[in-house]
Every structure is written in C-alpha cells, then in structure tokens.
Design a protein around this motif. Structure first.
Motif, short mmCIF file in Angstrom:
data_model
loop_
_atom_site.label_atom_id
_atom_site.label_comp_id
_atom_site.label_asym_id
_atom_site.label_seq_id
_atom_site.Cartn_x
_atom_site.Cartn_y
_atom_site.Cartn_z
N GLY A 44 0.84 -1.19 0.00
CA GLY A 44 0.00 0.00 0.00
C GLY A 44 0.88 1.24 0.00
O GLY A 44 1.77 1.37 0.84
N TYR A 45 0.65 2.13 -0.96
CA TYR A 45 1.46 3.33 -1.08
C TYR A 45 0.61 4.57 -0.79
O TYR A 45 -0.41 4.80 -1.45
CB TYR A 45 2.06 3.43 -2.49
N PHE A 46 1.05 5.35 0.21
CA PHE A 46 0.37 6.59 0.56
C PHE A 46 1.38 7.74 0.56
O PHE A 46 1.26 8.68 1.34
CB PHE A 46 -0.27 6.48 1.94
N ASN A 47 2.36 7.66 -0.33
CA ASN A 47 3.40 8.69 -0.36
C ASN A 47 2.79 10.05 -0.69
O ASN A 47 2.08 10.20 -1.69
CB ASN A 47 4.46 8.32 -1.40
N ASN A 48 3.09 11.04 0.16
CA ASN A 48 2.63 12.41 -0.01
C ASN A 48 1.11 12.56 0.05
O ASN A 48 0.56 13.58 -0.38
CB ASN A 48 3.13 13.01 -1.34
N ALA A 49 0.42 11.54 0.59
CA ALA A 49 -1.02 11.66 0.77
C ALA A 49 -1.31 12.64 1.92
O ALA A 49 -0.50 12.81 2.83
CB ALA A 49 -1.64 10.30 1.06
N GLU A 50 -2.48 13.27 1.85
CA GLU A 50 -2.84 14.30 2.84
C GLU A 50 -4.14 13.90 3.53
O GLU A 50 -5.14 13.59 2.87
CB GLU A 50 -3.01 15.64 2.10
N PHE A 51 -4.12 13.90 4.86
CA PHE A 51 -5.29 13.50 5.65
C PHE A 51 -5.75 14.69 6.49
O PHE A 51 -5.05 15.12 7.41
CB PHE A 51 -4.95 12.32 6.56
N ASN A 52 -6.93 15.21 6.19
CA ASN A 52 -7.41 16.42 6.86
C ASN A 52 -8.51 16.18 7.87
O ASN A 52 -8.92 17.10 8.57
CB ASN A 52 -7.89 17.43 5.81
N LYS A 53 -9.01 14.95 7.96
CA LYS A 53 -9.99 14.60 8.98
C LYS A 53 -9.51 13.32 9.66
O LYS A 53 -8.32 13.07 9.75
CB LYS A 53 -11.37 14.42 8.35
N LYS A 54 -10.40 12.49 10.12
CA LYS A 54 -10.03 11.27 10.82
C LYS A 54 -9.63 10.15 9.86
O LYS A 54 -10.22 9.97 8.80
CB LYS A 54 -11.19 10.78 11.71
N PHE A 55 -8.60 9.40 10.29
CA PHE A 55 -8.08 8.27 9.50
C PHE A 55 -8.22 7.03 10.37
O PHE A 55 -7.56 6.89 11.40
CB PHE A 55 -6.63 8.55 9.13
N PHE A 56 -9.08 6.09 9.96
CA PHE A 56 -9.36 4.89 10.74
C PHE A 56 -8.68 3.69 10.08
O PHE A 56 -8.90 3.39 8.91
CB PHE A 56 -10.87 4.64 10.82
N LEU A 57 -7.85 3.01 10.88
CA LEU A 57 -7.05 1.89 10.37
C LEU A 57 -7.13 0.70 11.33
O LEU A 57 -6.22 -0.13 11.38
CB LEU A 57 -5.60 2.36 10.20
#
Length: 247
Positions: free
Chosen positions: A142-155
């Motif tokens: 899974g690649y999330f390079n340079n991804a931007e998270f502006n609210k909640k991130f549930f993992l």
C-alpha cells in the motif's frame, strides 16, 4: 472511450440488463475508459463484477459514488479523479493493482473491509473527509506517499505487510487504537524508517498515558516520558541530566 463528456443522470447497475454470476452478481465484460469528464448523478455499482480494466481518469463525481460488494477482476484506475461527495467501497475486492494517485476525496471515503489482492497506490491523494480502512486487507503493498489527511483516519484491525506512509502525515488524523499503532511501528521498522517508528511509539505512549487515570501506572509513564521520552528520545535524558546538575 469517453473523453471530455458531461454525463447527466445516475449510473445505476440495477437498471442495466446484465448477465449474472452463480452468486447473483452482475457481470460487466467490457473495458471502461472515461477521462476528463463530469458525472452529475450518483454512481451506484453494487454487487458487480468488472472482468475488464476500468479507468476513470481526471473525472469529477458530483454525487455519491458506491462500488460496495463489487469485484474488480482487472486493473482499477481512478487517477486524478475528484469525488465531491461520499465514496463507498465497502467489502469491495481489487484482484489486480488499484490506483487512486492524486485523487481528491472531498467527503467520506469508506473502504471498510476492502480487499486489495495486489498493490494499491494512493500517492498524493487528498482526504478532506473521514477515511476508513477498518478490517481491510492489503495483500500487496500500500502506497500513501505524499497523501494528505485532513480529517479522521481509521485503520483499526487492518491487515497489511507493507504500507508506505509517513507517520508525520497521519499523526493528527490517525484514530487511536493500540493494535493499529503497534502494527504501524513494526511496519516502519520493516521499511527501515526508524525515526517514523520512534515517533509512532512516542505518540502511542503519550495518548495511552493521557487516557490513564491517576495512579502508579500513570506516574511511571510520566517518569518514562520526562526521563528518556519512553526510550526513544535520548535528548530528554541529556536535558534531565543537565537540569539535575544545575539543581
């Protein structure tokens, strides 16, 4: 191929006369390629099997987009697409590589128990609403390079072996879960990203400490924080030593 088109109305698989699998899922055997377009209505493809590649590139979805319980047997590519409303890929299966490079999710993006058999790339994607990957499975990378998270991130309860995602990019958004944080720490170590592993562990201990009631356990945590940064901040030890010398 649809290029620079405006699609007015809903795209609903329930209204399509398609062959069905033995389990009752509708089957689409044609390749789909839409780019540089706008889809004004809802996009609803429940319980659908896409046997051929699907590419929806640089396209704007104005209303909800729902591919829940569907299966992408071949490549699925949503590079640079913009989702103005909610996106649901609940129990969705991606058998081949999936791409969401540079995609923009304006509201909720729900990948609850999605299954990625091979690699999936969210590089430079922007999540402006809550994003959920609870119980999802990443068999590939899974690649999330340079991804931007502006609210909640549930993992929570997500299964993965390799996620390329910088802890700094998810620190404020990541919903606290002991299971999630400990798995991320091991993930960072396996990538050789030891600073990210230390930062994740430090954040995990801080949040865990705040949630504890007053007692010996909390006091021990506070001492561990101030004396050595839970063992991952050696500069804390130097500062404490200097303070004691001055005192």
């Amino acid at each position: 191929l649809y290029d620079h088109v405006l699609i007015d109305g809903n795209l609903d698989s329930y209204k399509l006369a398609l062959n069905k699998s033995e389990k009752g899922k509708k089957i689409i055997n044609s390749q789909i390629l839409i780019k540089n377009s706008i889809i004004l209505g809802d996009v609803i493809f429940h319980d659908v099997i896409f046997n051929k590649p699907i590419s929806i590139l640089n396209t704007t979805f104005i209303e909800d987009c729902d591919f829940s319980y569907s299966t992408f047997e071949d490549r699925a590519d949503f590079t640079s697409s913009k989702f103005k409303s909610n996106v649901y890929l609940i129990y969705t299966r991606f058998i081949k590589d999936a791409f969401f490079l540079g995609a923009i999710f304006s509201k909720e993006a729900n990948f609850w128990e999605a299954y990625f058999e091979e690699d999936v790339d969210f590089g430079s994607a922007r999540f402006n609403g809550d994003v959920t990957f609870n119980f999802s499975v990443f068999r590939g990378d899974g690649y999330f390079n340079n991804a931007e998270f502006n609210k909640k991130f549930f993992l929570d309860r997500t299964k993965f072996s390799k996620l390329e995602i910088k802890f700094e990019s998810i620190k404020e958004a990541l919903a606290f879960s002991e299971n999630t944080h400990l798995k991320l720490i091991e993930n960072f170590k396996s990538l050789g990203w030891f600073n990210d592993a230390d930062d994740c562990y430090f954040h995990y201990r801080q949040v865990n400490q705040k949630e504890k009631g007053l007692g010996w356990s909390k006091l021990i945590d506070v001492f561990g924080w101030l004396s050595c940064g839970y063992g991952v901040r050696p500069d804390y030890t130097h500062c404490l030593r200097l303070t004691l010398i001055i005192v």
